[in-house]
Design a protein around this motif. Structure first.
Motif, PDB file in Angstrom:
ATOM      1  N   UNK A  99      36.388  78.485  61.795  1.00 16.17           N
ATOM      2  CA  UNK A  99      36.592  77.048  61.981  1.00 16.17           C
ATOM      3  C   UNK A  99      35.269  76.334  62.245  1.00 16.17           C
ATOM      4  N   UNK A 100      34.389  76.930  63.034  1.00 21.78           N
ATOM      5  CA  UNK A 100      33.081  76.339  63.314  1.00 21.78           C
ATOM      6  C   UNK A 100      32.286  76.194  62.011  1.00 21.78           C
ATOM      7  N   UNK A 101      32.264  77.244  61.213  1.00 20.89           N
ATOM      8  CA  UNK A 101      31.523  77.209  59.944  1.00 20.89           C
ATOM      9  C   UNK A 101      32.129  76.160  59.015  1.00 20.89           C
ATOM     10  N   UNK A 102      33.450  76.119  58.902  1.00 21.69           N
ATOM     11  CA  UNK A 102      34.115  75.144  58.029  1.00 21.69           C
ATOM     12  C   UNK A 102      33.810  73.708  58.457  1.00 21.69           C
ATOM     13  N   UNK A 103      33.769  73.465  59.765  1.00 24.59           N
ATOM     14  CA  UNK A 103      33.523  72.116  60.272  1.00 24.59           C
ATOM     15  C   UNK A 103      32.064  71.691  60.106  1.00 24.59           C
ATOM     16  N   UNK A 104      31.127  72.565  60.461  1.00 24.63           N
ATOM     17  CA  UNK A 104      29.709  72.200  60.482  1.00 24.63           C
ATOM     18  C   UNK A 104      28.959  72.527  59.189  1.00 24.63           C
ATOM     19  N   UNK A 105      29.489  73.432  58.391  1.00 20.34           N
ATOM     20  CA  UNK A 105      28.838  73.845  57.136  1.00 20.34           C
ATOM     21  C   UNK A 105      29.906  73.988  56.048  1.00 20.34           C
ATOM     22  N   UNK A 106      30.603  72.889  55.714  1.00 18.93           N
ATOM     23  CA  UNK A 106      31.761  72.967  54.813  1.00 18.93           C
ATOM     24  C   UNK A 106      31.453  73.486  53.408  1.00 18.93           C
ATOM     25  N   UNK A 107      30.210  73.402  52.972  1.00 20.11           N
ATOM     26  CA  UNK A 107      29.864  73.861  51.624  1.00 20.11           C
ATOM     27  C   UNK A 107      29.283  75.271  51.598  1.00 20.11           C
ATOM     28  N   UNK A 108      29.272  75.919  52.752  1.00 20.76           N
ATOM     29  CA  UNK A 108      28.648  77.251  52.840  1.00 20.76           C
ATOM     30  C   UNK A 108      29.687  78.348  53.065  1.00 20.76           C
ATOM     31  N   UNK A 109      29.304  79.548  52.706  1.00 22.50           N
ATOM     32  CA  UNK A 109      30.147  80.736  52.894  1.00 22.50           C
ATOM     33  C   UNK A 109      29.418  81.720  53.805  1.00 22.50           C
ATOM     34  N   UNK A 110      30.178  82.568  54.471  1.00 21.43           N
ATOM     35  CA  UNK A 110      29.609  83.600  55.334  1.00 21.43           C
ATOM     36  C   UNK A 110      29.184  84.788  54.465  1.00 21.43           C
ATOM     37  N   UNK A 111      27.939  85.238  54.664  1.00 22.09           N
ATOM     38  CA  UNK A 111      27.409  86.369  53.886  1.00 22.09           C
ATOM     39  C   UNK A 111      27.190  87.613  54.737  1.00 22.09           C
TER      40      UNK A 111
END
Length: 146
Positions: A99-111
Motif C-alpha cells: 500500500x505504501x508503494x502504491x500510494x507514494x510510487x504508483x508507477x513503480x514495481x517492487x524488484x
C-alpha cells in the motif's frame, strides 16, 4: 615461502567457500520453501539450489531460470527475493508495504525485498531503496547507488 603460504590460504578459502554452498535438489529444500516457490514462481523453474552459510547463518539460496534469486532461512521461510531489477510477484509482501508503494510510487514495481536483522529493505524499478521496520512501518527512502 610467502607465495606458498598465500597459495595454501587461498586454496583453503576456496574449499571452505565451496563447502558452505553445497548444491542440492529442490526436493531437499524445507517444505515451506518448496511451497513458496510453487505458489509464487510457478511461471519459471529452478536453475539451481544450494545450501548457504552466508554470514554464519544456515539457509538456502535458489536461482530461478528467469534470473530471480530467492534466499530462505533454514526453516524454509523466505528471507530475500531479488528480481535482478525486474518486478517480482508481490502476494507474499506485507499489505502495508504494498500500500505504501502504491500510494507514494504508483508507477513503480517492487524488484527486491530483503529481511535483514533489524529492518526490511525494498527496491523499486526506479532504483529507489525503501527501508521499513520488520512490522512494515516506513523508515526512509534513498536512491540506490550503482
Amino acid at each position: 615461502m610467502k607465495t606458498k603460504i598465500f597459495t595454501v590460504a587461498l586454496l583453503l578459502g576456496f574449499v571452505i567457500s565451496t563447502n558452505a554452498q553445497k548444491k542440492i535438489e529442490v526436493t531437499e529444500l524445507p517444505k515451506p520453501a518448496q511451497e513458496f516457490l510453487k505458489k509464487h514462481f510457478s511461471h519459471t523453474s529452478v536453475e539451481k539450489a544450494k545450501k548457504d552459510a552466508e554470514h554464519g547463518e544456515k539457509g538456502f539460496e535458489v536461482k530461478l531460470k528467469d534470473g530471480t534469486e530467492v534466499e530462505f532461512w533454514k526453516d524454509g521461510s523466505y528471507r530475500e527475493v531479488d528480481g535482478d531489477e525486474k518486478p517480482i510477484p508481490t502476494e507474499f509482501i506485507p499489505k502495508n508495504i504494498k500500500e505504501y508503494v502504491a500510494k507514494h510510487y504508483p508507477n513503480e514495481k517492487i524488484t527486491h525485498i530483503d529481511y535483514g536483522h533489524k529492518d526490511l529493505d525494498v527496491d523499486l524499478t526506479n532504483k529507489i531503496d525503501l527501508e521499513f521496520t520488520k512490522e512494515g512501518k516506513f523508515i526512509k527512502g534513498d536512491k540506490v547507488k550503482k
